[in-house]
Motif scaffolding. Structure first.
Motif, PDB file in Angstrom:
ATOM      1  N   GLU A 237       0.819  -1.214   0.000  1.00 19.79           N
ATOM      2  CA  GLU A 237       0.000   0.000   0.000  1.00 19.79           C
ATOM      3  C   GLU A 237       0.850   1.260   0.000  1.00 19.79           C
ATOM      4  OE1 GLU A 237      -3.842   1.795   2.443  1.00 19.79           O
ATOM      5  OE2 GLU A 237      -2.510   0.358   3.436  1.00 19.79           O
TER       6      GLU A 237
ATOM      7  N   ASN B  18      -8.240   1.739  -7.674  1.00 24.07           N
ATOM      8  CA  ASN B  18      -9.703   1.643  -7.676  1.00 24.07           C
ATOM      9  C   ASN B  18     -10.181   0.204  -7.842  1.00 24.07           C
ATOM     10  OD1 ASN B  18     -11.245   4.453  -7.710  1.00 24.07           O
ATOM     11  ND2 ASN B  18      -9.308   4.741  -8.768  1.00 24.07           N
TER      12      ASN B  18
ATOM     13  N   TYR C 197      -9.559  -1.450  -4.450  1.00 23.63           N
ATOM     14  CA  TYR C 197     -10.509  -0.893  -3.478  1.00 23.63           C
ATOM     15  C   TYR C 197     -11.910  -1.455  -3.707  1.00 23.63           C
ATOM     16  CZ  TYR C 197     -12.716   2.675  -0.521  1.00 23.63           C
ATOM     17  OH  TYR C 197     -13.417   3.317   0.463  1.00 23.63           O
TER      18      TYR C 197
ATOM     19  N   HIS D 282     -13.955  -3.818  -0.975  1.00 25.02           N
ATOM     20  CA  HIS D 282     -15.147  -3.238  -0.352  1.00 25.02           C
ATOM     21  C   HIS D 282     -16.438  -3.719  -1.014  1.00 25.02           C
ATOM     22  CE1 HIS D 282     -11.953  -0.608   1.133  1.00 25.02           C
ATOM     23  NE2 HIS D 282     -12.758  -0.322   2.124  1.00 25.02           N
TER      24      HIS D 282
END
Length: 254
Positions: free
Chosen positions: A95, A139, A142, A146
């Protein structure tokens, strides 16, 4: 019917206001016409360069570099982002590197790419691909991380194999966020390509055309090229927005 007619013309309000403000700036002499030509003259010049085809080689060069950069970014960023997003531990381990380079202006890396690739088209495509790829990767990862937990848990409770949970639930759930990344990435690719065309020895491209017109004080051609660049960015973003609405029609639904 009247409301439908009004809504249909709403997108024109912004451009008309911009042209009105532009004309007001000239009429009120806030800026000298030699520095900012009237909108009518600029639009007439825009029509002339398209009619003569003078701007087309530069337009196609920029479109090619942008789409090539974006294509490379998607081919690398989406699979890598999905793989990292499927394992939160793997994503957390890299990250810092992702966020570090994502937060670093791509223009600051131009000297590095110059050393590696030299003054070539590959240089422009490589640096634009790098900047766009980080946005796509972030993106995509992510979105996978999620995905709605309730749907994932429901599939697991029903005994759906892990591969199908990932492919049919998590991956599909991640698509809205991935498309946000794709739209942002194509805009970023265009921005970086324009900057590279301006400052990395280029003989074609809208960025090259803008900086050349500025250096010889051809303000009409400079503003014309800027308008074409803005219109290109808008059309690319609009294209992805329409594609997203067509392909991801369930986005935002429970």
């Amino acid at each position: 019917m009247l409301r439908l007619f009004d809504r249909r013309w709403l997108p024109l309000v912004g451009p008309l206001l911009m042209l009105a403000l532009w004309q007001l700036t000239i009429s009120a002499q806030w800026v000298k016409p030699v520095l900012l030509p009237p909108p009518g003259d600029t639009l007439a010049h825009l029509g002339a360069v398209f009619a003569s085809g003078a701007i087309l080689p530069d337009l196609w060069a920029t479109v090619y570099r942008t789409l090539a950069s974006f294509g490379i970014a998607v081919l690398i960023g989406v699979p890598l982002g999905v793989m990292l997003g499927a394992s939160e531990a793997a994503y957390r381990s890299v990250e810092f590197v992702i966020d570090f380079f994502r937060s670093t202006p791509s223009s600051a890396l131009i000297p590095l790419f110059l050393l590696i690739f030299g003054i070539t088209d590959i240089n422009k495509i490589a640096i634009a691909s790098f900047g766009a790829m980080l946005i796509v990767l972030f993106n995509s990862a992510y979105g996978v991380m999620h995905a709605k937990k309730t749907r994932v848990m429901a599939a697991q409770i029903m005994g759906v194999p892990r591969l199908h949970v990932f492919k049919d639930v998590m991956l599909m759930e991640s698509l809205p966020q991935t498309f946000v990344g794709l739209r942002s990435a194509v805009s970023m690719a265009l921005v970086i390509v324009i900057v590279a065309e301006m400052f990395i020895g280029s003989e074609t491209g809208l960025g090259h055309r803008i900086i050349d017109a500025q250096q010889v004080f051809n303000v009409k051609d400079m503003y014309t090229s800027i308008l074409v660049t803005g219109a290109l960015g808008y059309l690319l973003n609009l294209g992805f927005l329409l594609t997203e609405k067509r392909l991801i029609h369930w986005s935002g639904k429970a």
